[in-house]
Write a protein that holds these residues in place. Structure first.
Motif, mmCIF file in Angstrom:
data_model
loop_
_atom_site.group_PDB
_atom_site.id
_atom_site.type_symbol
_atom_site.label_atom_id
_atom_site.label_comp_id
_atom_site.label_asym_id
_atom_site.label_seq_id
_atom_site.Cartn_x
_atom_site.Cartn_y
_atom_site.Cartn_z
ATOM 1 N N GLN A 41 -6.602 3.764 7.076
ATOM 2 C CA GLN A 41 -6.681 2.614 6.175
ATOM 3 C C GLN A 41 -7.865 1.757 6.602
ATOM 4 O O GLN A 41 -7.954 1.324 7.752
ATOM 5 C CB GLN A 41 -5.401 1.784 6.246
ATOM 6 C CG GLN A 41 -5.425 0.559 5.337
ATOM 7 C CD GLN A 41 -4.313 -0.433 5.655
ATOM 8 O OE1 GLN A 41 -3.948 -0.607 6.831
ATOM 9 N NE2 GLN A 41 -3.785 -1.090 4.645
ATOM 10 N N SER A 77 -4.833 5.689 -1.676
ATOM 11 C CA SER A 77 -5.536 4.410 -1.721
ATOM 12 C C SER A 77 -4.919 3.432 -2.706
ATOM 13 O O SER A 77 -5.461 2.345 -2.923
ATOM 14 C CB SER A 77 -7.006 4.644 -2.091
ATOM 15 O OG SER A 77 -7.111 5.279 -3.359
ATOM 16 N N ARG A 109 -15.358 5.696 7.382
ATOM 17 C CA ARG A 109 -14.703 6.620 6.467
ATOM 18 C C ARG A 109 -15.082 8.067 6.779
ATOM 19 O O ARG A 109 -14.265 8.986 6.645
ATOM 20 C CB ARG A 109 -15.069 6.262 5.020
ATOM 21 C CG ARG A 109 -14.453 7.164 3.959
ATOM 22 C CD ARG A 109 -12.936 7.203 4.079
ATOM 23 N NE ARG A 109 -12.313 5.953 3.699
ATOM 24 C CZ ARG A 109 -11.065 5.603 4.014
ATOM 25 N NH1 ARG A 109 -10.321 6.436 4.744
ATOM 26 N NH2 ARG A 109 -10.558 4.458 3.653
ATOM 27 N N PRO A 144 0.839 -1.208 0.000
ATOM 28 C CA PRO A 144 0.000 0.000 0.000
ATOM 29 C C PRO A 144 0.873 1.257 0.000
ATOM 30 O O PRO A 144 1.907 1.333 0.674
ATOM 31 C CB PRO A 144 -0.796 -0.125 1.303
ATOM 32 C CG PRO A 144 -0.668 -1.549 1.726
ATOM 33 C CD PRO A 144 0.658 -2.005 1.224
ATOM 34 N N ASP A 177 -10.339 0.732 1.408
ATOM 35 C CA ASP A 177 -9.118 0.750 0.609
ATOM 36 C C ASP A 177 -8.811 -0.632 0.032
ATOM 37 O O ASP A 177 -8.334 -0.755 -1.087
ATOM 38 C CB ASP A 177 -7.934 1.220 1.468
ATOM 39 C CG ASP A 177 -8.127 2.641 1.969
ATOM 40 O OD1 ASP A 177 -8.240 3.549 1.136
ATOM 41 O OD2 ASP A 177 -8.180 2.830 3.197
ATOM 42 N N MET A 199 -0.199 4.204 1.012
ATOM 43 C CA MET A 199 -0.616 5.083 2.109
ATOM 44 C C MET A 199 0.485 5.230 3.157
ATOM 45 O O MET A 199 1.092 4.257 3.595
ATOM 46 C CB MET A 199 -1.891 4.534 2.763
ATOM 47 C CG MET A 199 -2.424 5.361 3.915
ATOM 48 S SD MET A 199 -3.920 4.641 4.640
ATOM 49 C CE MET A 199 -5.106 4.894 3.334
ATOM 50 N N ARG A 210 -8.706 1.106 -5.472
ATOM 51 C CA ARG A 210 -10.059 0.809 -4.984
ATOM 52 C C ARG A 210 -10.746 -0.276 -5.819
ATOM 53 O O ARG A 210 -11.842 -0.113 -6.339
ATOM 54 C CB ARG A 210 -10.914 2.073 -4.959
ATOM 55 C CG ARG A 210 -10.431 3.091 -3.937
ATOM 56 C CD ARG A 210 -11.536 4.059 -3.556
ATOM 57 N NE ARG A 210 -11.065 5.058 -2.616
ATOM 58 C CZ ARG A 210 -10.958 4.894 -1.304
ATOM 59 N NH1 ARG A 210 -11.293 3.724 -0.777
ATOM 60 N NH2 ARG A 210 -10.533 5.852 -0.530
ATOM 61 N N HIS A 261 -15.855 -1.014 -1.958
ATOM 62 C CA HIS A 261 -14.876 -0.029 -2.422
ATOM 63 C C HIS A 261 -15.530 1.346 -2.569
ATOM 64 O O HIS A 261 -14.944 2.368 -2.188
ATOM 65 C CB HIS A 261 -14.270 -0.469 -3.753
ATOM 66 C CG HIS A 261 -13.171 -1.468 -3.611
ATOM 67 N ND1 HIS A 261 -11.996 -1.203 -2.950
ATOM 68 C CD2 HIS A 261 -13.079 -2.752 -4.045
ATOM 69 C CE1 HIS A 261 -11.213 -2.266 -2.989
ATOM 70 N NE2 HIS A 261 -11.839 -3.224 -3.654
#
Length: 591
Positions: A444, A326, A437, A281, A464, A283, A311, A459
């Motif tokens: 994450q 993401s 979210r 990832p 993520d 992120m 995503r 998604h």
């Protein structure tokens, strides 16, 4: 009416219709007696009125009145005659318009239709059938497995004990067979001795009986079983299972591997000889906000970025592909290169020690498996569950609804780096993903999906990463059945093999058009002389009988196979032996 002869033949010849024949025959005799009685009374009343007709005329008059046709060519003048006509008319309405159709349908047509349906569901397979996979179970996960096997050219036969369920599956396009799960003859008729494998997706108690019955019919049959409880693995092994998997634990560990750890950013997914395929990832790494060309990944670490997940959407990267928060990178390289890439992304041990706990929503089988896996990796975690009696050992549990902001704040949602949603209800997972979210736009979020069809929804809700239980089952079985032909990494992405022949021989990777025309990326080429080329350059020339390993999603694989064909299992039989792909799974050590 075109089925009339078939219906009559079925009624007269089928020995299973004794009770239906008796009822229908009795009704016909009563109807004949009633017609005869009315025909006789017709003559007496006509004589009372001073008229005389033939006996066939009496029968004719009775039928025209009882069937409500009433031609009117023969009528009574007297009141007794008219009253008799009313009685005959009412009797005809009851017998011809109500009882006769009902009796015919109930005791004649419906049994015939049931026999026709039974003939549609096979109870045995043709003599030449071999290499098929028997699936015992018809739940959504078993159906998803059948779809996955079909996508890779393997015939899946779903065994059903209920005829209606089997008919429903046949109507949906599946190959279903009818038979008792605990009957040895069922597996003999389904040619279990010639099957590639059998997959049992039933309760632990029933699975033991199923395995015994199948092994009695085919002692050498390879049987794969999914268990509900960990302790059931030993019992099913003793019953004769080749491999037993606690898929909930596998899913929990797969979810846990995706959690960002400051010192372990790269997660290996599978390896082939010296080649390792891994994901990372973006992120909270130095790559966030950069493009592929500006990141200098190949120059610094040596790995190649062979795919990008954004995503749930997989794509092949170009030089200007941007890495967002993401984005998940799919990379390929040697073990040394993978470690160098991990050092490029990772933080210090001091930063890892200060990481707040990961929140796990759901304390069921998957949630507890996630918690145990994180504990082994040294990642702190906290479980949020509405039940008070969650047995999580040393892992703290916050009791309450995950949709309650107060509960989530007690769990530490304001500081947590990762949130894992593990409930078995996809609707609840989508709802909780949206909620989390909104509370933590920068966290994450990893979610579980029970069914593949809900992956896109999760998604869109803000997850993520999404891992599907049904896809995990499918990838596990496919990888066991074709260890050197295909490696299914997740619900949409696979590594597959192809042996060079035809127009590809003698062309370079650049001129072959594989990447542009099929959207697949070549990971490695294994040569007939035993040498291998990891991440071959664009000017590498493909040679006849070389083995090529490619990565692509479902659509890319279809494009490749439509253009170049499918590499069969026995393609390599008379040539060199290539190393086998194997998927990274900590649970296999326990299994």
């Amino acid at each position: 009416m075109k089925f009339l002869f078939s219906l009559l033949s079925s009624l007269t010849q089928n020995s299973g219709n004794v009770s239906h024949k008796r009822v229908f025959t009795r009704f016909c005799l009563i109807l004949i007696a009633e017609v005869a009685l009315f025909s006789v009374l017709f003559h007496f009343i006509m004589q009372y009125e001073g008229r005389e007709y033939s006996w066939i005329t009496g029968v004719y008059w009775t039928f025209t009145v009882m069937t409500t046709l009433g031609f009117g060519d023969i009528t009574f003048f007297s009141d007794p005659g008219k009253a008799f006509s009313i009685v005959v008319l009412l009797a005809g309405i009851v017998f011809f318009l109500i009882l006769l159709p009902f009796t015919f349908i109930q005791h004649f047509y419906i049994p015939w239709m049931e026999r026709q349906k039974k003939e549609m569901v096979p109870r045995s397979l043709p003599a030449g059938t071999s290499g098929h996979v028997l699936i015992v179970g018809s739940n959504p996960i078993a159906l998803s497995l059948a779809d996955t096997l079909a996508r890779y050219g393997m015939q899946a036969i779903i065994l059903c004990g209920d005829m209606q369920r089997a008919l429903q599956l046949i109507g949906e396009g599946y190959h279903a067979a009818l038979g008792e799960h605990d009957d040895k003859e069922t597996y003999i008729k389904l040619r279990a001795e010639k099957a590639a494998s059998m997959v049992v997706m039933d309760s632990d108690v029933r699975s033991a009986n199923i395995v015994f019955s199948a092994h009695e019919a085919a002692p050498n049959l390879s049987i794969i079983a999914g268990v509900e409880k960990l302790e059931a693995r030993d019992i099913l092994r003793m019953a004769g299972c080749s491999r037993c998997f606690h898929f909930y634990s596998l899913l929990g560990e797969a979810l846990a591997r995706r959690v960002i750890h400051p010192t372990q950013r790269v997660s290996p997914l599978g390896h082939f000889g010296r080649l390792i395929v891994a994901e990372a990832p973006v992120m909270r790494t130095p790559l966030a906000g950069k493009t592929l060309i500006s990141s200098n990944i190949r120059q610094v670490a040596g790995v190649s970025v062979v795919g990008v997940w954004e995503r749930g959407v997989f794509s092949l990267p170009g030089p200007e592909t941007a890495f967002g928060h993401s984005t998940v990178l799919m990379v390929a390289g040697t073990e040394e290169q993978t470690k160098a890439f991990n050092r490029m992304l990772s933080s210090t041990e001091e930063e890892a020690a200060e990481q707040p706990p990961t929140i796990i929503i759901g304390g069921g089988r998957v949630g507890l498996a996630v918690a145990r896996s994180l504990l082994r990796r040294g990642i702190p975690a906290v479980i949020v569950d509405r039940k008070e009696n969650v047995r999580a050992g040393s892992i703290p549990v916050v009791c309450g609804e995950a949709s309650d902001q107060t509960v989530m704040e007690r769990a530490g949602i304001r500081a947590t780096p990762s949130i894992i949603v593990t409930t078995h209800d996809d609707d609840a997972n989508i709802y909780l993903t949206i909620y989390c979210r909104r509370l933590r736009p920068d966290a994450q979020i990893i979610s579980r999906a029970s069914l593949d069809r809900n992956i896109n929804g999760l998604h869109m809700a803000g997850a993520d990463l999404v891992l599907s239980l049904s896809s995990l089952v499918g990838s596990t079985v496919v990888n066991l059945l074709s260890p050197n032909r295909v490696l299914m990494l997740n619900e949409r992405l696979s590594v597959f093999r192809y042996t060079i022949h035809g127009s590809l021989a003698g062309t370079s990777l650049r001129s072959s058009g594989i990447r542009n025309q099929t959207r697949c990326s070549v990971l490695a080429v294994y040569c007939a002389d035993g040498s291998s080329h990891i991440n071959p350059p664009a000017d590498y020339v493909l040679r006849m009988s070389d083995t090529m390993y490619l990565i692509g999603d479902n659509h890319s694989q279809k494009l490749f196979r439509d253009r170049y064909g499918i590499d069969s299992e026995d393609t390599k039989k008379d040539t060199h032996k290539t190393p086998q792909w194997s998927k990274v799974s900590p649970s296999e050590k326990e299994d």
